[in-house]
Structures are given as structure tokens and as C-alpha cells.
Design an enzyme around this catalytic site. Sequence first.
Site, mmCIF file in Angstrom:
data_model
loop_
_atom_site.group_PDB
_atom_site.id
_atom_site.type_symbol
_atom_site.label_atom_id
_atom_site.label_comp_id
_atom_site.label_asym_id
_atom_site.label_seq_id
_atom_site.Cartn_x
_atom_site.Cartn_y
_atom_site.Cartn_z
ATOM 1 N N ARG A 83 0.836 -1.193 0.000
ATOM 2 C CA ARG A 83 0.000 0.000 0.000
ATOM 3 C C ARG A 83 0.872 1.243 0.000
ATOM 4 N NH1 ARG A 83 -5.118 1.985 3.294
ATOM 5 N NH2 ARG A 83 -4.915 4.189 2.794
ATOM 6 N N ARG A 93 -7.095 1.538 -3.604
ATOM 7 C CA ARG A 93 -6.087 1.058 -2.664
ATOM 8 C C ARG A 93 -5.920 -0.451 -2.706
ATOM 9 N NH1 ARG A 93 -8.389 3.705 1.504
ATOM 10 N NH2 ARG A 93 -8.158 5.522 0.190
ATOM 11 N N ASP A 96 -6.815 -1.901 2.698
ATOM 12 C CA ASP A 96 -7.235 -0.954 3.713
ATOM 13 C C ASP A 96 -7.725 -1.763 4.904
ATOM 14 O OD1 ASP A 96 -7.769 1.576 4.617
ATOM 15 O OD2 ASP A 96 -9.614 1.843 3.456
ATOM 16 N N ASP A 98 -9.209 -1.102 8.667
ATOM 17 C CA ASP A 98 -9.694 -0.055 9.565
ATOM 18 C C ASP A 98 -10.206 -0.660 10.867
ATOM 19 O OD1 ASP A 98 -9.346 2.050 7.720
ATOM 20 O OD2 ASP A 98 -11.303 1.668 6.810
HETATM 21 N N1 ROI Z 1 -15.579 1.938 -1.555
HETATM 22 C C1 ROI Z 1 -15.841 0.639 -1.330
HETATM 23 N N2 ROI Z 1 -16.868 0.052 -1.974
HETATM 24 N N3 ROI Z 1 -15.127 -0.097 -0.437
HETATM 25 C C2 ROI Z 1 -14.094 0.439 0.254
HETATM 26 O O1 ROI Z 1 -13.453 -0.263 1.065
HETATM 27 C C3 ROI Z 1 -13.786 1.803 0.036
HETATM 28 N N4 ROI Z 1 -12.779 2.420 0.704
HETATM 29 C C4 ROI Z 1 -12.513 3.698 0.541
HETATM 30 C C5 ROI Z 1 -13.295 4.584 -0.392
HETATM 31 C C6 ROI Z 1 -12.357 5.253 -1.371
HETATM 32 C C7 ROI Z 1 -14.016 5.623 0.451
HETATM 33 N N5 ROI Z 1 -14.295 3.848 -1.132
HETATM 34 C C8 ROI Z 1 -14.560 2.540 -0.897
HETATM 35 O O2 ROI Z 1 -11.540 4.242 1.244
#
Ligand code: ROI
Length: 163
Positions: A83, A93, A96, A98
Site C-alpha cells: 500500500r 487502494r 485498507d 480499519d
Molecule cells: N468503496 C468501497 N466500496 N469499499 C471500500 O473499502 C472503500 N474504501 C474507501 C473509499 C475510497 C471511500 N471507497 C470505498 O476508502
Amino acid sequence: MALAYIGLGSNLADPQGQISAALAKLEQLEHCLVTKVSSLYFSRPMGPQDQPDYMNAVVAIKTSLTPLDLLDQLQSIENNAGRVRKDNRWGARVLDLDILLYDQQLINTERLTIPHYGIKLREFVLLPLAEIANELTLPDGDSVKILAEQIEKNGLKVHSKLR
Ligand code: ROI
């Protein structure tokens, strides 16, 4: 031990492979026990639409790590997945991870906002969360089950099982 929920997302470099490799990494983390794993979901990008579709999932972990130590571990998994943190906060990305919730704690610091601000706004977080934690109540008293029933699905689909 605290009960934490982690959201996983990817839309680059084999998203399904990224999520399943990240899950394997989470299962190997010290001081963490993965207790529940949602299905893998296909989701449309939230934010700019000129990016690939996403894969998303949510897992529950029992952990003795503090929120910040957990964040460090998650960021190191993200970094190892290649990443690159870019300015475009809403862009594509590779991976991610979180922290969505950490027990019923409210945390507002430079590095961490818990509950994650996106929980109630993002179908790709709420639906997988409801799948593994239907009875869960957010710190503000809202029911995950009801929020998940009410949110616009925006094409969200179960893609496959992860475990
Ligand atoms: N959209 C989707 N569908 N899933 C994500 O994990 C995701 N993550 C993000 C943004 C760019 C807001 N859009 C996303 O960070």
C-alpha cells in the site's frame, strides 16, 4: 481482552487475494484471536467512480493490544501488501484495514477515530458487520441490525465465503 471489529477493503492487485492474505496475517498476529469472519462482499466504489470495484469484509478479534498498538500492526500489514499512502484519500487502494470498533470505547486522536466515522454511512461495512454481529449496539445506542436493514445497498453482494 477487548473485542474489536476490523474492516478490510481492496480494489487493486487481486482484491480477493489481498483480503484473504490479510486475513491470514491477522490470524497470525500475536495477542490477537480472530473470532468471527464475514463473507467476502463485492461492492461498488464509494467516492470517485473512475476506480475498480471493491472487495470488502469485516472480522471480529479478541485482543490484548491497545488500540494504537493494534493500529500499528494493521498499518504494517497494509504496508507489506504494498500500500502506498497517497494524497487522494478517496482513491483506489491495494489494502485498507480499519479499526471500526474497540469495545464500546470512543477515541478521538490524531491517528485514530473510533468508532470509525464510516460505519453508519457505508453499506460495505454495515452489512458484513451485521452478518457477524447482528446483536451489536454502537456506543451511541444504534443497532447494527437496524442500520444494516435501512442502508441503501448500492449493488453490494456476497461474493464468496472467506472461512
Ligand atoms: N468503496 C468501497 N466500496 N469499499 C471500500 O473499502 C472503500 N474504501 C474507501 C473509499 C475510497 C471511500 N471507497 C470505498 O476508502
